[in-house]
Design an enzyme around this catalytic site. Sequence first.
Site, mmCIF file in Angstrom:
data_model
loop_
_atom_site.group_PDB
_atom_site.id
_atom_site.type_symbol
_atom_site.label_atom_id
_atom_site.label_comp_id
_atom_site.label_asym_id
_atom_site.label_seq_id
_atom_site.Cartn_x
_atom_site.Cartn_y
_atom_site.Cartn_z
ATOM 1 N N ARG A 150 -6.558 3.612 -24.736
ATOM 2 C CA ARG A 150 -7.567 4.427 -25.420
ATOM 3 C C ARG A 150 -7.192 5.909 -25.331
ATOM 4 N NH1 ARG A 150 -9.528 3.622 -20.066
ATOM 5 N NH2 ARG A 150 -9.544 5.648 -19.025
ATOM 6 N N TYR A 166 0.837 -1.194 0.000
ATOM 7 C CA TYR A 166 0.000 0.000 0.000
ATOM 8 C C TYR A 166 0.876 1.249 0.000
ATOM 9 C CZ TYR A 166 -3.385 3.483 1.602
ATOM 10 O OH TYR A 166 -4.177 4.588 1.714
ATOM 11 N N ARG A 178 -13.946 18.834 -15.018
ATOM 12 C CA ARG A 178 -15.055 18.069 -15.586
ATOM 13 C C ARG A 178 -16.365 18.643 -15.060
ATOM 14 N NH1 ARG A 178 -13.308 11.728 -15.899
ATOM 15 N NH2 ARG A 178 -11.132 12.068 -16.484
HETATM 16 C C1 MV4 Z 1 -3.116 1.857 -5.000
HETATM 17 C C2 MV4 Z 1 -3.085 2.818 -3.965
HETATM 18 C C3 MV4 Z 1 -2.117 2.672 -3.010
HETATM 19 N N1 MV4 Z 1 -1.264 1.644 -3.045
HETATM 20 N N2 MV4 Z 1 -2.230 0.849 -4.994
HETATM 21 C C4 MV4 Z 1 -7.149 3.297 -7.081
HETATM 22 C C5 MV4 Z 1 -7.676 3.010 -8.439
HETATM 23 C C6 MV4 Z 1 -6.749 2.039 -9.037
HETATM 24 N N3 MV4 Z 1 -6.520 2.362 -10.415
HETATM 25 C C7 MV4 Z 1 -5.518 2.112 -8.230
HETATM 26 N N4 MV4 Z 1 -5.818 2.824 -7.023
HETATM 27 C C8 MV4 Z 1 -4.938 2.899 -6.007
HETATM 28 N N5 MV4 Z 1 -4.003 1.910 -5.979
HETATM 29 C C9 MV4 Z 1 -1.349 0.758 -4.042
HETATM 30 N N6 MV4 Z 1 -0.479 -0.266 -4.055
HETATM 31 C C10 MV4 Z 1 -3.994 3.851 -3.989
HETATM 32 C C11 MV4 Z 1 -4.935 3.893 -5.008
HETATM 33 C C12 MV4 Z 1 -5.854 4.990 -4.960
HETATM 34 C C13 MV4 Z 1 -5.884 5.940 -5.959
HETATM 35 C C14 MV4 Z 1 -5.052 5.866 -7.066
HETATM 36 C C15 MV4 Z 1 -5.102 6.807 -8.046
HETATM 37 C C16 MV4 Z 1 -5.971 7.872 -7.929
HETATM 38 C C17 MV4 Z 1 -6.803 7.985 -6.850
HETATM 39 C C18 MV4 Z 1 -6.775 7.012 -5.864
HETATM 40 C C19 MV4 Z 1 -7.618 7.147 -4.761
HETATM 41 C C20 MV4 Z 1 -7.589 6.192 -3.788
HETATM 42 C C21 MV4 Z 1 -6.708 5.106 -3.888
#
Ligand code: MV4
Length: 504
Positions: A292, A202, A338
């Site tokens: 895309r 995380y 947006r």
């Molecule tokens: C994560 C993360 C923290 N650690 N992975 C959210 C959507 C998905 N595409 C990936 N995401 C995340 N992955 C790890 N290992 C936190 C998020 C995340 C997040 C990522 C991008 C944009 C906004 C977000 C909001 C909450 C959590």
Amino acid sequence: MIKKILIANRGEIAMRIMRSCREMGIKTVAVFSEADRTSKHVSFADEAVCIGPAPSKESYLIIDNIIEACKITGADAIHPGYGFLSENASLASKCQKEKIIFIGPKPYAMCKMGDKITARQTMIAAGVPVVPGTKENLTTKEQAEAAAKKIGFPIMVKASSGGGGKGMRLVKNTKELWDAVLAAKSEALSSFGDDAVYMEKYIKSPHHIEFQILADKFGNTIHLCERECSVQRRHQKIIEETPSPLMTPELREVMGLAAINAAKSVKYVGAGTVEFLVDDNLNYYFLEMNTRLQVEHPITEKVLGIDLVKEQINIANGKKLPFKQSDIVQRGHAIECRICAEDAYNDFMPSPGIIKHVSEPKGIGVRVDSYVYDGYEIPIYYDPMIAKLVVRAASRKYAIERMKRVLYEYRISGIKTNIGFLRKIMDIPDFVKGKYDTHFIEKHIDTLLKPPRATKTLTEDMAIIAAYFDYIMNLEENTPKTSAEGRAINRWKEFGKRKGVLRI
Ligand code: MV4
């Protein structure tokens, strides 16, 4: 050479694509559902074909109907836009079989990137940094616990077919682990028909930064710099900007190279986006690749002066990229907001209905990609985004000032929109300073949702009178928007002071 393109999409992006087609002398075909007969993308196209009932699953998502619409109209290519079938490898394969050009990458690249476990393995092999985690589907409790112990808590469990946060679980300790894996599996199975999940360390307060890629059929692959997309709410982007406030020329160069390597590792052709998480120490990790054109592509176009849709079409026609990496230089700063038909004060519920009046901002450095008009009824079936408001200015500071100006200039009546919410974001000091990560919206949600003024209970008569005055004031002639010094003014106060004739 492509002569006629069918746009397998609706709304603003369908119109955006048609505009580039028209400039290139290419005929356009719109498709529409029964709920979209009055949508502007239909009348905007040279031809239009109805492809089914209102729900997307019965119209915009039916591959055979799209292919059939191509055959009826003689379209030689399909542009899928974003959402709907844009990342569907089956549509791309079907196009190959039917000798229709799919404006996008080959099914091979779409499959490799669509499956996140495969994508992670491919990136590791290509030397692109990924978040520390597992390389295979989690199948047993022992395997999951051993992997988690190695990675260290907290960890994220993610669906291999996922993306956009679905089937994702944050796990703090071994006790919660297996239940979380099972829950993620069941959610993934019902959402994507695939229960494969993997594990990642995380990352606490990441930035979401993505790189735009263009690749031609001759192996030339370049990046078009980054977009900062950390202003999100429940995995929905709200504001995007470029350059990212945390970017440095050095980091851009290494992340850009990683993005190019990611694209090359799947023989990518066309326009694509490589998403990264970036932590506080500027460590970057590949997250996923979107195969895309993205919603937020206009900010890249604004700072580079490049038409990405035109480039996509030229690549599909087998042309070489007309620029090399060293030609790509950003000028100034661009921001996109947006604009959504939603009620921020009611848990961001969609607010469909009839648009009574819309007046879009204009002037220097402004671009509005929209499809709504006076009297248009927003259907309930699709995305509530009704426009993208994009500005460019010489610096980030000036771009924010310009965005504030255009957000005050925007008038939409008849439905609720998030314009007021966006205006407030422009005043949050952390945003103005560029000090924000993916937790920005939740961190400031109380400030952002504070009602603009005390709410009073209205009687029906009062509401009728208020609505009437609101209508009169929203007529262009009666609406002073700023004082002589350019400050936003209280329209009600101005209205009360006003003598003489009001135009009704
Ligand atoms: C994560 C993360 C923290 N650690 N992975 C959210 C959507 C998905 N595409 C990936 N995401 C995340 N992955 C790890 N290992 C936190 C998020 C995340 C997040 C990522 C991008 C944009 C906004 C977000 C909001 C909450 C959590």
